[in-house]
Design an enzyme around this catalytic site. Sequence first.
Site, PDB file in Angstrom:
ATOM      1  N   ASP A 211       9.055  35.701  57.536  1.00 44.03           N
ATOM      2  CA  ASP A 211       9.718  35.002  58.633  1.00 44.03           C
ATOM      3  C   ASP A 211      10.148  35.989  59.723  1.00 44.03           C
ATOM      4  OD1 ASP A 211      10.873  32.431  59.545  1.00 44.03           O
ATOM      5  OD2 ASP A 211      12.770  33.501  59.415  1.00 44.03           O
ATOM      6  N   GLU A 280       4.779  36.159  60.335  1.00 46.17           N
ATOM      7  CA  GLU A 280       5.121  35.234  61.410  1.00 46.17           C
ATOM      8  C   GLU A 280       5.724  36.086  62.512  1.00 46.17           C
ATOM      9  OE1 GLU A 280       7.925  31.696  63.023  1.00 46.17           O
ATOM     10  OE2 GLU A 280       8.660  33.482  62.059  1.00 46.17           O
TER      11      GLU A 280
HETATM   12  O1  TEU Z   1      10.816  30.848  63.300  1.00 46.77           O
HETATM   13  C1  TEU Z   1      10.885  31.909  64.214  1.00 46.77           C
HETATM   14  C2  TEU Z   1      10.922  31.528  65.657  1.00 46.77           C
HETATM   15  O2  TEU Z   1      11.417  32.314  66.438  1.00 46.77           O
HETATM   16  C3  TEU Z   1      10.408  30.264  66.211  1.00 46.77           C
HETATM   17  O3  TEU Z   1       9.440  29.648  65.509  1.00 46.77           O
HETATM   18  C4  TEU Z   1      11.522  29.346  66.533  1.00 46.77           C
HETATM   19  O4  TEU Z   1      11.901  28.597  65.421  1.00 46.77           O
HETATM   20  C5  TEU Z   1      11.166  28.388  67.623  1.00 46.77           C
HETATM   21  O5  TEU Z   1      10.622  29.073  68.656  1.00 46.77           O
HETATM   22  C6  TEU Z   1      12.445  27.685  68.047  1.00 46.77           C
HETATM   23  O6  TEU Z   1      12.314  26.996  69.156  1.00 46.77           O
HETATM   24  C7  TEU Z   1      11.129  31.097  61.980  1.00 46.77           C
HETATM   25  C8  TEU Z   1      10.994  29.828  61.158  1.00 46.77           C
HETATM   26  O7  TEU Z   1       9.655  29.423  61.147  1.00 46.77           O
HETATM   27  C9  TEU Z   1      11.921  28.795  61.712  1.00 46.77           C
HETATM   28  O8  TEU Z   1      11.774  27.562  61.086  1.00 46.77           O
HETATM   29  C10 TEU Z   1      13.329  29.320  61.545  1.00 46.77           C
HETATM   30  O9  TEU Z   1      14.221  28.442  62.166  1.00 46.77           O
HETATM   31  C11 TEU Z   1      13.489  30.694  62.164  1.00 46.77           C
HETATM   32  O10 TEU Z   1      12.449  31.586  61.821  1.00 46.77           O
HETATM   33  C12 TEU Z   1      14.753  31.355  61.684  1.00 46.77           C
HETATM   34  O11 TEU Z   1      14.629  31.721  60.347  1.00 46.77           O
END
Ligand code: TEU
Length: 560
Positions: A211, A280
């Site tokens: 993440d 990610e």
């Molecule tokens: O997401 C990271 C992230 O920065 C983006 O996907 C963000 O959630 C989006 O741009 C918001 O508008 C990861 C996870 O996939 C996400 O679900 C979590 O909320 C986030 O990290 C925090 O752990």
Amino acid sequence: MAHDDPANWWRDAVIYQVYIRSFADGDGDGLGDIAGLRSRLGYLADLGVDALWINPWYPSPMADAGYDVADYRAVEPRFGSLEDAEALLHEAHEAGLRVLLDIVPNHTSDRHAWFVEALAAGPGSPARDRYLFRPGRGDAGDLPPNEWQSVFGGSAWERVTEPDGTPGEWYLHLFAPEQPDVNWEHPEVRADFEETLRFWFDRGVDGFRIDVAHSLVKQDGLPDAEDLDWPRHPVEVDGELRRSPWQPHPFWDRDEVHEIYRDWRRIADSYDPPRVFVAEAWVDEPERLARYLRTDELHTAFNFTYLQAPWDAGYLRHVITETLDELGAVGAPATWVLSNHDVARHVSRYAREQEVPGSSVMQLLGRPADLDLGRRRARAAVLLTLGLPGSAYVYQGEELGLPEVEDLPEDVLDDPTWERSGHTDRGRDGCRVPVPWSGTRPPYGFSPEGVTAQPWLPQPDDWAGLTVEAETGDPGSMLELYRSALRLRRATPGLGDGSLSWLDLPTGVLGFTRESGLACVVNVSAAHAELPTGYDVLLSSDALVDGGLPAATSAWLIRH
Ligand code: TEU
């Protein structure tokens, strides 16, 4: 093909994203769980995917749907037990499915033992040093230490009340206040996450999705980000797609982060078969992304540049070429991804005018939608996605053609973005609505029959035609298109890992050949397109017309 090889399966695997809270509810409380997932493994094996990525299933107060982890080496009781998790791993492997978990290393929950200890221990304590606590600015220390903004809206700093009851230090949270960022300069933090990797690898987990892999290290002194252009989608300049020059950012994609992943790679490689990682990392330039994929770092990374590309032949060809060139230079395979739990579902994105790159629901709301067109484009896009060299992701429900649910009532919205944005951004719940399995009314088989608990997000009343049951056996359904494509992808040499050569086709039509005489042609334009000669059609996303491709149709071809 690589997917049969235990050391290289990830180079062309199709990985299905299980958003566990919305996949299948086994115990009838309206929240998906491990029991529900175990009961649907047959569906996933039959669909023809190679692996699963399961979103966080650890104990969590759920301030951010499980991305606020209170204990990395246990299972959230609402999802099941550690024994259930072990049984799931065993059964998935028996069914020929590998399993990736989701590790959240940028932040913990504010209920994690470390953070509870840090709050109690007070300023200057070693316990606070595991996080990023700083004094406030201003005479009374009542201004945040810097101007960094949270991804979910508002300041990225929260002030704490000290054990003696006085207003005190501030801590950094790039996401919700319930998600304090940890200090990756701290050796204990590093050692503990490595122990978490080993804990799950020892239980047979095949790898991890990491993440926000690009945010772990912050710049010394935590300086403000001065007017940085971020993100940097390519924009058209003099008829060419270009990006503004890359500049270092105080918390995204810092070069120092790579050392962490070299250590993680050594751990993954110490297992037999080696375990794998997918990053990610919302890093727009493939050149920057490739740095995470050097041979001693991570294996793959989600290709968000592709996900965010508008339905435009020139743009798509540009990002595909860039991706393959830059990732190829470090020997890494590309990944191709159209949707996930953070972005508006692609059927709904493609239903809109395709001018700008993007993925958020806020870009869609209020714009006229043509969902039939969105579905046609989504059908065409899956043959492109699965036809490209490398590995691909399928987000649960996309194989059913689910649209974004854009009209969830405000009182059910659960994404912290809704509150943090002062109710200006509805957030990501619309792509997280529970999967419809069967029947004609909510909960469409998501929960066991007869239970009264409602799904944690309400499903639309008009999804009866989008259930697994309704689409199974219907040759025109999205599900049967995915099944056919996945079956062919497995059986046909030339799909999966490898390379491509572009075909010279009219403007608006994308086409490329793969190894073994295979070709993929996608009519991105609004006009009819001829197929290249010398080929037979293996599979098309919609019916051909006069032997050619109508608008928003794609096909896999084989040289005769
Ligand atoms: O997401 C990271 C992230 O920065 C983006 O996907 C963000 O959630 C989006 O741009 C918001 O508008 C990861 C996870 O996939 C996400 O679900 C979590 O909320 C986030 O990290 C925090 O752990």
